[in-house]
Motif scaffolding. Structure first.
Motif, PDB file in Angstrom:
ATOM      1  N   HIS A  59       0.844  -1.207   0.000  1.00 40.87           N
ATOM      2  CA  HIS A  59       0.000   0.000   0.000  1.00 40.87           C
ATOM      3  C   HIS A  59       0.874   1.250   0.000  1.00 40.87           C
ATOM      4  O   HIS A  59       1.224   1.784   1.049  1.00 40.87           O
ATOM      5  CB  HIS A  59      -0.921  -0.033   1.225  1.00 40.87           C
ATOM      6  CG  HIS A  59      -1.991   1.011   1.196  1.00 40.87           C
ATOM      7  ND1 HIS A  59      -3.156   0.902   1.936  1.00 40.87           N
ATOM      8  CD2 HIS A  59      -2.101   2.196   0.540  1.00 40.87           C
ATOM      9  CE1 HIS A  59      -3.915   1.946   1.731  1.00 40.87           C
ATOM     10  NE2 HIS A  59      -3.294   2.768   0.891  1.00 40.87           N
ATOM     11  N   HIS A  61       1.481   5.138  -2.231  1.00 39.82           N
ATOM     12  CA  HIS A  61       1.019   6.110  -3.236  1.00 39.82           C
ATOM     13  C   HIS A  61       2.210   6.993  -3.577  1.00 39.82           C
ATOM     14  O   HIS A  61       2.472   7.988  -2.908  1.00 39.82           O
ATOM     15  CB  HIS A  61      -0.099   6.986  -2.677  1.00 39.82           C
ATOM     16  CG  HIS A  61      -1.285   6.226  -2.151  1.00 39.82           C
ATOM     17  ND1 HIS A  61      -2.285   5.759  -2.966  1.00 39.82           N
ATOM     18  CD2 HIS A  61      -1.642   5.878  -0.890  1.00 39.82           C
ATOM     19  CE1 HIS A  61      -3.211   5.151  -2.224  1.00 39.82           C
ATOM     20  NE2 HIS A  61      -2.841   5.201  -0.960  1.00 39.82           N
ATOM     21  N   PHE A  66      -2.982  14.430  -5.436  1.00 37.91           N
ATOM     22  CA  PHE A  66      -4.004  14.255  -4.401  1.00 37.91           C
ATOM     23  C   PHE A  66      -4.037  15.513  -3.532  1.00 37.91           C
ATOM     24  O   PHE A  66      -2.980  16.086  -3.248  1.00 37.91           O
ATOM     25  CB  PHE A  66      -3.621  13.027  -3.543  1.00 37.91           C
ATOM     26  CG  PHE A  66      -4.666  12.540  -2.579  1.00 37.91           C
ATOM     27  CD1 PHE A  66      -5.970  12.303  -2.982  1.00 37.91           C
ATOM     28  CD2 PHE A  66      -4.347  12.283  -1.246  1.00 37.91           C
ATOM     29  CE1 PHE A  66      -6.928  11.825  -2.087  1.00 37.91           C
ATOM     30  CE2 PHE A  66      -5.292  11.804  -0.350  1.00 37.91           C
ATOM     31  CZ  PHE A  66      -6.578  11.580  -0.775  1.00 37.91           C
ATOM     32  N   LYS A 149      -9.134  -1.679  -6.188  1.00 36.71           N
ATOM     33  CA  LYS A 149      -9.346  -0.819  -5.019  1.00 36.71           C
ATOM     34  C   LYS A 149     -10.586   0.006  -5.267  1.00 36.71           C
ATOM     35  O   LYS A 149     -10.765   0.570  -6.337  1.00 36.71           O
ATOM     36  CB  LYS A 149      -8.128   0.118  -4.879  1.00 36.71           C
ATOM     37  CG  LYS A 149      -8.276   1.265  -3.874  1.00 36.71           C
ATOM     38  CD  LYS A 149      -7.984   0.802  -2.470  1.00 36.71           C
ATOM     39  CE  LYS A 149      -7.851   1.955  -1.481  1.00 36.71           C
ATOM     40  NZ  LYS A 149      -6.541   2.591  -1.530  1.00 36.71           N
ATOM     41  N   TYR A 154     -14.300   9.874  -0.323  1.00 36.99           N
ATOM     42  CA  TYR A 154     -13.712  10.726  -1.361  1.00 36.99           C
ATOM     43  C   TYR A 154     -14.691  10.968  -2.519  1.00 36.99           C
ATOM     44  O   TYR A 154     -14.291  10.963  -3.690  1.00 36.99           O
ATOM     45  CB  TYR A 154     -12.397  10.133  -1.915  1.00 36.99           C
ATOM     46  CG  TYR A 154     -11.262   9.936  -0.921  1.00 36.99           C
ATOM     47  CD1 TYR A 154     -11.034  10.843   0.124  1.00 36.99           C
ATOM     48  CD2 TYR A 154     -10.389   8.858  -1.038  1.00 36.99           C
ATOM     49  CE1 TYR A 154      -9.965  10.653   1.012  1.00 36.99           C
ATOM     50  CE2 TYR A 154      -9.324   8.670  -0.160  1.00 36.99           C
ATOM     51  CZ  TYR A 154      -9.122   9.567   0.857  1.00 36.99           C
ATOM     52  OH  TYR A 154      -8.053   9.379   1.717  1.00 36.99           O
ATOM     53  N   HIS A 183     -11.067   1.096   0.849  1.00 38.47           N
ATOM     54  CA  HIS A 183     -10.873   2.135   1.869  1.00 38.47           C
ATOM     55  C   HIS A 183     -12.252   2.335   2.471  1.00 38.47           C
ATOM     56  O   HIS A 183     -13.155   2.857   1.816  1.00 38.47           O
ATOM     57  CB  HIS A 183     -10.349   3.416   1.208  1.00 38.47           C
ATOM     58  CG  HIS A 183     -10.242   4.589   2.137  1.00 38.47           C
ATOM     59  ND1 HIS A 183      -9.237   5.520   2.035  1.00 38.47           N
ATOM     60  CD2 HIS A 183     -11.015   5.007   3.177  1.00 38.47           C
ATOM     61  CE1 HIS A 183      -9.384   6.449   2.974  1.00 38.47           C
ATOM     62  NE2 HIS A 183     -10.471   6.166   3.673  1.00 38.47           N
ATOM     63  N   HIS A 240      -5.696  -0.157   5.380  1.00 41.43           N
ATOM     64  CA  HIS A 240      -5.406   0.762   6.505  1.00 41.43           C
ATOM     65  C   HIS A 240      -6.485   0.781   7.595  1.00 41.43           C
ATOM     66  O   HIS A 240      -7.016   1.829   7.937  1.00 41.43           O
ATOM     67  CB  HIS A 240      -5.074   2.175   6.012  1.00 41.43           C
ATOM     68  CG  HIS A 240      -6.026   2.854   5.071  1.00 41.43           C
ATOM     69  ND1 HIS A 240      -7.389   2.793   5.189  1.00 41.43           N
ATOM     70  CD2 HIS A 240      -5.782   3.662   4.006  1.00 41.43           C
ATOM     71  CE1 HIS A 240      -7.934   3.521   4.235  1.00 41.43           C
ATOM     72  NE2 HIS A 240      -6.989   4.049   3.510  1.00 41.43           N
ATOM     73  N   THR A 286      -4.356  12.242   8.186  1.00 41.87           N
ATOM     74  CA  THR A 286      -4.391  11.111   7.262  1.00 41.87           C
ATOM     75  C   THR A 286      -5.776  10.492   7.385  1.00 41.87           C
ATOM     76  O   THR A 286      -6.481  10.751   8.356  1.00 41.87           O
ATOM     77  CB  THR A 286      -3.252  10.109   7.587  1.00 41.87           C
ATOM     78  OG1 THR A 286      -3.160   9.153   6.547  1.00 41.87           O
ATOM     79  CG2 THR A 286      -3.463   9.391   8.908  1.00 41.87           C
ATOM     80  N   CYS A 287      -6.177   9.712   6.397  1.00 41.18           N
ATOM     81  CA  CYS A 287      -7.505   9.098   6.419  1.00 41.18           C
ATOM     82  C   CYS A 287      -7.370   7.596   6.296  1.00 41.18           C
ATOM     83  O   CYS A 287      -6.759   7.147   5.320  1.00 41.18           O
ATOM     84  CB  CYS A 287      -8.346   9.601   5.243  1.00 41.18           C
ATOM     85  SG  CYS A 287      -8.566  11.370   5.283  1.00 41.18           S
ATOM     86  N   ASP A 314       0.590   2.611   3.605  1.00 43.34           N
ATOM     87  CA  ASP A 314      -0.181   3.719   3.039  1.00 43.34           C
ATOM     88  C   ASP A 314       0.705   4.950   2.850  1.00 43.34           C
ATOM     89  O   ASP A 314       0.263   6.083   3.054  1.00 43.34           O
ATOM     90  CB  ASP A 314      -1.389   4.045   3.943  1.00 43.34           C
ATOM     91  CG  ASP A 314      -2.383   4.976   3.270  1.00 43.34           C
ATOM     92  OD1 ASP A 314      -2.312   5.140   2.037  1.00 43.34           O
ATOM     93  OD2 ASP A 314      -3.235   5.550   3.987  1.00 43.34           O
ATOM     94  N   CYS A 316       2.117   8.043   1.645  1.00 39.71           N
ATOM     95  CA  CYS A 316       1.646   9.114   0.767  1.00 39.71           C
ATOM     96  C   CYS A 316       2.294  10.364   1.352  1.00 39.71           C
ATOM     97  O   CYS A 316       1.730  11.059   2.182  1.00 39.71           O
ATOM     98  CB  CYS A 316       0.114   9.178   0.802  1.00 39.71           C
ATOM     99  SG  CYS A 316      -0.598  10.252  -0.459  1.00 39.71           S
ATOM    100  N   PHE A 335      -3.901  14.784   2.901  1.00 40.07           N
ATOM    101  CA  PHE A 335      -3.999  13.560   3.712  1.00 40.07           C
ATOM    102  C   PHE A 335      -2.895  12.575   3.364  1.00 40.07           C
ATOM    103  O   PHE A 335      -2.851  12.081   2.236  1.00 40.07           O
ATOM    104  CB  PHE A 335      -5.329  12.844   3.461  1.00 40.07           C
ATOM    105  CG  PHE A 335      -6.556  13.667   3.786  1.00 40.07           C
ATOM    106  CD1 PHE A 335      -6.615  14.441   4.933  1.00 40.07           C
ATOM    107  CD2 PHE A 335      -7.656  13.630   2.953  1.00 40.07           C
ATOM    108  CE1 PHE A 335      -7.761  15.174   5.240  1.00 40.07           C
ATOM    109  CE2 PHE A 335      -8.798  14.353   3.245  1.00 40.07           C
ATOM    110  CZ  PHE A 335      -8.841  15.135   4.384  1.00 40.07           C
ATOM    111  N   GLY A 336      -2.071  12.232   4.329  1.00 39.16           N
ATOM    112  CA  GLY A 336      -1.084  11.184   4.096  1.00 39.16           C
ATOM    113  C   GLY A 336       0.230  11.479   4.798  1.00 39.16           C
ATOM    114  O   GLY A 336       0.477  12.605   5.250  1.00 39.16           O
TER     115      GLY A 336
HETATM  116  O1  URP Z   1      -4.780   9.898   3.929  1.00 43.07           O
HETATM  117  C1  URP Z   1      -4.418   9.014   3.170  1.00 43.07           C
HETATM  118  N1  URP Z   1      -4.507   7.783   3.606  1.00 43.07           N
HETATM  119  N2  URP Z   1      -3.923   9.303   1.962  1.00 43.07           N
HETATM  120  C2  URP Z   1      -3.651   8.410   0.920  1.00 43.07           C
HETATM  121  C3  URP Z   1      -4.882   8.008   0.168  1.00 43.07           C
HETATM  122  C4  URP Z   1      -5.659   6.951   0.887  1.00 43.07           C
HETATM  123  O2  URP Z   1      -6.782   7.177   1.287  1.00 43.07           O
HETATM  124  O3  URP Z   1      -5.164   5.842   1.058  1.00 43.07           O
END
Ligand code: URP
Ligand code: ZN
Ligand code: ZN
Length: 460
Positions: A59, A61, A66, A149, A154, A183, A240, A286-287, A314, A316, A335-336
């Motif tokens: 996982h 990114h 984003f 995925k 979102y 997610h 996550h 983060t999400c 995750d 990012c 977010f990340g």
């Molecule tokens: O907040 C996050 N996790 N950013 C990366 C995109 C996701 O939702 O996995």
């Protein structure tokens, strides 16, 4: 033979024993006692060290557009960072644009990644337009991307899947042998809370992010997704997972025989939502959001007892300049966070070192289970004759105080700044090539390859 790793403690998902590991042409050619090194062979002395399969971070990114910016670790630096941290395969996302084919997203991502990657990588296909993706799914599995995925959040980004899409995609996995990763957060409940708290943004600061994403916004979505897997017979994987109630839901589902799996990440095991109250609280946005100590304790147990099968990051990465885009408004935080480089050493210190699970379990959750679930096993995820020589020589005694200053990531902060680690990768090999030594990248840009995953045997 090209390389011989001598006298290490070989650790796999099931066994721990002293042996030598010989490598020829990028593959493991022999594992056994007292293997002699012919002249000219590179010998790596692993006495006092563990010899483990390279970790697989399913996982990440990398260079993801984003939240109004692009994540700061690209395919080159993100895979260099992975190598430094003992990760020899990453799986990123090719996210479909609405109205467009999955193939466009896959081809675009391959064009971006192929020339840059420094360790091997795979892709998941991110579905945002089921009307198109539904017709393409079976062929994408045959191409070597068996995992999809869908986002239950979102909506504003145009990524959210409706329940009817989730149901049909799960039906697709039951037919084609793929797996749907989701997610799981309830978008409309989160947006209701955001609308109610928007006026208090100044007063709430970064903590507003936590306030608008209570645990139920995750575990409701997890329970719903599990129900769709149950009624369709599809294969589901929760990415996550952050809540204790989510872990309970996955356990309930698995006990009922639902084909559901779950991943959690170091940030949900090691950080809690008090972080949002500090002066740099927005960095941790983060999400899903960071939770409470009780959630951390439940997730550690779930990781140890098999309820959660995979540790992933995750990754990012957003640096402090990118994070500053929030401007004091919690709804605008990119977010990340970074993570690929620190997963394995954190899991060693805080998992094995803290007696939460065994060394073999570490290999299961970071290497072997990801390889099995994402169709890369036995070529990756284990140390067996014929497998890719993706190997980590891990020094269990090396002490490291984590600091972004010593990491390869393009990030100027670390969520785990100041963590005291005991144990760190000494040497990372990707298909037999040494790509990192003592946390420094020594490999070659472009050495990595796209790896095809295979489905669960239901396709011809
Ligand atoms: O907040 C996050 N996790 N950013 C990366 C995109 C996701 O939702 O996995
Ligand atoms: Zn996500
Ligand atoms: Zn993600």
């Amino acid at each position: 033979m090209d390389t011989l790793i001598k006298n290490g403690l070989v650790v796999t998902a099931t066994d721990t024993y002293t042996a030598d590991v010989a490598i020829s042409g990028g593959k493991i050619s022999q594992v056994g006692a007292d293997i002699a090194a012919p002249a000219g062979v590179r010998v790596i002395d692993a006495r006092g060290k563990y010899v483990m399969p390279g970790a697989i971070d399913v996982h990440v990114h990398l260079q993801l557009p984003f939240c109004g910016t692009v994540s700061a670790d690209d395919f080159e630096n993100g895979t260099k960072a992975g190598a430094c941290g003992g990760v020899t395969t990453v799986i990123d996302y090719a996210i479909q644009q609405k109205g467009h084919s999955l193939w466009e997203a896959i081809e675009a991502r391959r064009r971006e990644a192929d020339p840059k990657v420094c360790v091997d990588y795979g892709l998941h296909a991110g579905i945002t337009d089921w009307g198109i993706a539904g017709k393409e799914m079976d062929d994408v599995v045959k191409y070597g991307i068996p995992t999809f995925k869908m986002f239950m959040v979102y909506k504003a980004q145009g990524w959210m899947a409706e329940d009817s899409d989730l149901i049909q995609a799960l039906e697709g996995t039951a037919r084609n042998g793929g797996m749907l990763t989701v997610h799981a957060e309830n978008d409309s409940a989160i947006n209701l809370l955001i609308d109610r708290n928007r006026g208090r943004a100044k007063e709430l600061g970064a903590y507003g992010h936590a306030l608008c994403r209570p645990n139920y916004t995750e575990y409701e979505a997890i329970r719903r997704a599990i129900l769709w897997a149950e009624v369709t017979g599809g294969r589901l994987y929760i990415v996550h997972m952050s809540t204790g109630e989510g872990a309970d839901a996955v356990k309930d589902g698995r006990d009922r025989g639902v084909d559901v799996h779950a991943e959690t990440c170091p940030q949900y095991l090691l950080l809690d939502d008090e972080r949002f109250k500090g002066p740099d609280g927005h960095l941790y946005g983060t999400c899903p959001q960071l939770r409470k100590p009780a959630d951390q304790a439940r997730l550690w147990r779930a990781l140890a007892d098999g309820t959660v099968q995979v540790l992933a990051t995750d990754t990012c990465t957003f640096n402090t300049t990118q994070k500053a885009m929030w401007g004091g408004d919690f709804t605008k935080i990119p977010f990340g966070m970074p993570g690929v480089e620190t997963m394995l050493p954190l899991a060693h210190t805080c998992g094995v070192g803290a007696a939460r699970f065994s060394l073999n379990r570490l290999v299961q959750v970071c290497c072997t289970n990801p390889a099995k679930l994402f169709g890369l096993y036995p070529n990756k995820g284990t140390l067996a004759v014929g497998a890719d020589a993706d190997v980590v020589v891990f020094d269990p005694d090396r002490k490291v105080t984590l600091s972004h200053k010593n990491l390869q990531t393009n990030c100027d902060w670390s969520p785990f700044e100041g963590f005291e680690l005991k144990g760190y990768p000494a040497v990372t090999l990707s298909r037999g090539r040494v790509v990192a030594e003592n946390g420094k990248f020594v490999g070659e840009v472009g050495h990595g390859r796209f790896v095809q995953g295979h489905a669960w045997g239901k396709l011809d």
